[in-house]
Design a protein around this motif. Structure first.
Motif, mmCIF file in Angstrom:
data_model
loop_
_atom_site.group_PDB
_atom_site.id
_atom_site.type_symbol
_atom_site.label_atom_id
_atom_site.label_comp_id
_atom_site.label_asym_id
_atom_site.label_seq_id
_atom_site.Cartn_x
_atom_site.Cartn_y
_atom_site.Cartn_z
ATOM 1 N N ALA A 118 -8.658 -12.710 -5.521
ATOM 2 C CA ALA A 118 -8.712 -11.665 -6.544
ATOM 3 C C ALA A 118 -9.446 -10.457 -5.975
ATOM 4 C CB ALA A 118 -9.415 -12.190 -7.791
ATOM 5 N N VAL A 153 -21.431 -16.150 -15.293
ATOM 6 C CA VAL A 153 -20.201 -16.001 -16.078
ATOM 7 C C VAL A 153 -19.644 -17.367 -16.449
ATOM 8 C CG1 VAL A 153 -17.813 -15.167 -16.039
ATOM 9 C CG2 VAL A 153 -19.633 -13.758 -15.059
ATOM 10 N N ASN A 194 -11.879 -8.796 -7.088
ATOM 11 C CA ASN A 194 -13.257 -8.629 -7.547
ATOM 12 C C ASN A 194 -14.106 -9.861 -7.229
ATOM 13 O OD1 ASN A 194 -12.984 -5.990 -9.005
ATOM 14 N ND2 ASN A 194 -11.504 -7.177 -10.202
ATOM 15 N N TYR A 253 -4.868 -12.157 -13.169
ATOM 16 C CA TYR A 253 -6.273 -12.370 -13.510
ATOM 17 C C TYR A 253 -7.175 -11.733 -12.457
ATOM 18 C CZ TYR A 253 -4.233 -15.591 -16.807
ATOM 19 O OH TYR A 253 -3.481 -16.123 -17.826
ATOM 20 N N PRO A 254 -7.365 -10.406 -12.537
ATOM 21 C CA PRO A 254 -8.237 -9.738 -11.571
ATOM 22 C C PRO A 254 -9.720 -9.905 -11.889
ATOM 23 C CG PRO A 254 -7.310 -8.136 -13.096
ATOM 24 C CD PRO A 254 -6.669 -9.451 -13.426
ATOM 25 N N ASN A 255 -10.035 -10.295 -13.131
ATOM 26 C CA ASN A 255 -11.427 -10.406 -13.555
ATOM 27 C C ASN A 255 -11.802 -11.855 -13.844
ATOM 28 O OD1 ASN A 255 -11.939 -7.520 -13.572
ATOM 29 N ND2 ASN A 255 -10.575 -7.465 -15.354
ATOM 30 N N LEU A 256 -12.985 -12.241 -13.418
ATOM 31 C CA LEU A 256 -13.406 -13.628 -13.446
ATOM 32 C C LEU A 256 -13.470 -14.207 -14.858
ATOM 33 C CD1 LEU A 256 -14.456 -16.146 -11.984
ATOM 34 C CD2 LEU A 256 -16.758 -15.173 -12.149
ATOM 35 N N GLU A 257 -14.071 -13.502 -15.790
ATOM 36 C CA GLU A 257 -14.247 -14.079 -17.124
ATOM 37 C C GLU A 257 -12.898 -14.378 -17.777
ATOM 38 O OE1 GLU A 257 -16.696 -13.291 -21.303
ATOM 39 O OE2 GLU A 257 -17.182 -12.150 -19.492
ATOM 40 N N GLU A 258 -11.942 -13.474 -17.638
ATOM 41 C CA GLU A 258 -10.602 -13.710 -18.188
ATOM 42 C C GLU A 258 -9.959 -14.921 -17.519
ATOM 43 O OE1 GLU A 258 -8.342 -10.179 -17.691
ATOM 44 O OE2 GLU A 258 -9.620 -8.958 -18.986
ATOM 45 N N LYS A 294 -17.393 -12.186 -6.528
ATOM 46 C CA LYS A 294 -18.675 -12.238 -7.233
ATOM 47 C C LYS A 294 -19.711 -12.934 -6.357
ATOM 48 C CE LYS A 294 -17.758 -10.724 -11.496
ATOM 49 N NZ LYS A 294 -18.515 -9.616 -12.144
#
Length: 307
Positions: free
Chosen positions: A223, A235, A225, A284-289, A227
């Motif tokens: 992804a 998260v 992004n 899904y580029p963002n972890l929480e999603e 972390k």
């Protein structure tokens, strides 16, 4: 389209097979135990000693086979990790050498471990220098074996460097356990980068590479992004609705699981340069999603007795 896959019954392979057959591609799964699986109109399980000339013309070969990284890394375990990747890849290379009509593309798994570890460097496919630890050596040997197809058979070849794959199986099940037990928190300093990717984007990226003639060589499947461990874990605790309290010292993990602890105590910041250059759109580029979609609260299903 006819597609040959190794590792087609595994975590990634089974999801990929489902996606390919939903588009009416016929998938031939190379397996050591074809009798353990049921064939369908679009899925055929074949043994490793299958006579290549009996196959129809294969458009794409996808190589996902490899012994799991999880477990204490004894000398025997490390040998199996290396051999299971290079020997199967060499076998698949041999199969393609025997095919009268050559495949259009060969996609072979690899890992971002190729780059080694760092807390401050950014790695893309333009990074040619590899690391010098065990996982880097595995990735280099894996990719070198696969690239024979490009060098000798002139088939478009992709080395799919997977990041930490998030799904209901795989690494995430190990990460969630301490948090579910109310003992979650960062590992070591928490500064190590985690370059993750949702399983759906893994599958879609492979298919994207299969279809895109402009993509070849190493491809980072991560992804956009990454972390740090401390932020990833925070998260994850939020999604699980559990506290984020504890720090697990790196020496403790090293004592418990040995050299495999490097998977958790070290990391790398990896960006998917080629996918983004070719306008791949991450689901899904963002972890929480990504974590919410996986439904981490769901209880695991019992294994089928016929597996």
């Amino acid at each position: 389209m006819n597609i040959l896959i190794t590792g087609g019954t595994g975590f990634v392979g089974s999801k990929l097979t489902k996606a390919l057959t939903s588009e009416n591609h016929h998938v031939y799964i190379l397996t050591r135990s074809p009798g353990n699986y049921e064939n369908t109109d679009l899925i055929t399980h074949i043994p490793y000693d299958y006579y290549v000339r009996d196959l129809p013309a294969i458009h794409t070969v996808i190589n996902l086979a490899g012994d799991t990284l999880f477990g204490y890394w004894t000398t025997e375990k490390k040998t199996n990790i290396m051999k299971s990747r290079t020997e199967v890849t060499q076998h698949v290379v041999g199969m393609m050498q025997q095919m009268e009509k050559k495949p259009e593309v060969f996609i072979s798994a690899s890992a971002i471990g190729f780059y080694g570890t760092s807390e401050d460097l950014i790695f893309t496919e333009n990074t040619t220098k590899h690391g010098d630890d065990f996982l880097a050596r595995v990735a280099v040997a894996w990719e070198t074996t696969a690239m024979q197809v490009a060098d000798e058979l002139h088939i478009r070849t992709v080395s799919a460097r997977f990041g930490i794959i998030l799904g209901e199986k795989g690494a995430l099940s190990y990460m969630t356990l301490p948090i579910k037990m109310f003992a979650g928190g960062k590992i070591g300093t928490g500064e190590q980068w985690m370059s993750w990717v949702h399983i759906e984007d893994v599958v879609n990226s492979i298919i994207f590479c299969m279809r895109n003639d402009h993509i070849e060589g190493p491809v980072n499947i991560t992804a956009p992004n990454p972390k740090r461990n401390k932020d990833f874990t925070k998260v994850l605790a939020k999604v699980l609705k559990r506290p984020y309290w504890f720090t697990t010292p790196s020496p403790l993990i090293r004592t418990a699981i040995g050299e495999m602890s490097e998977l958790m105590t070290k990391g790398q910041y990896v960006l998917p340069g080629k996918l983004e250059d070719q306008n791949y759109q991450f689901s899904y580029p963002n972890l929480e999603e990504a974590l919410h979609e996986i439904n981490l609260h769901k209880k695991p299903q019992k294994k089928s007795q016929t597996g």
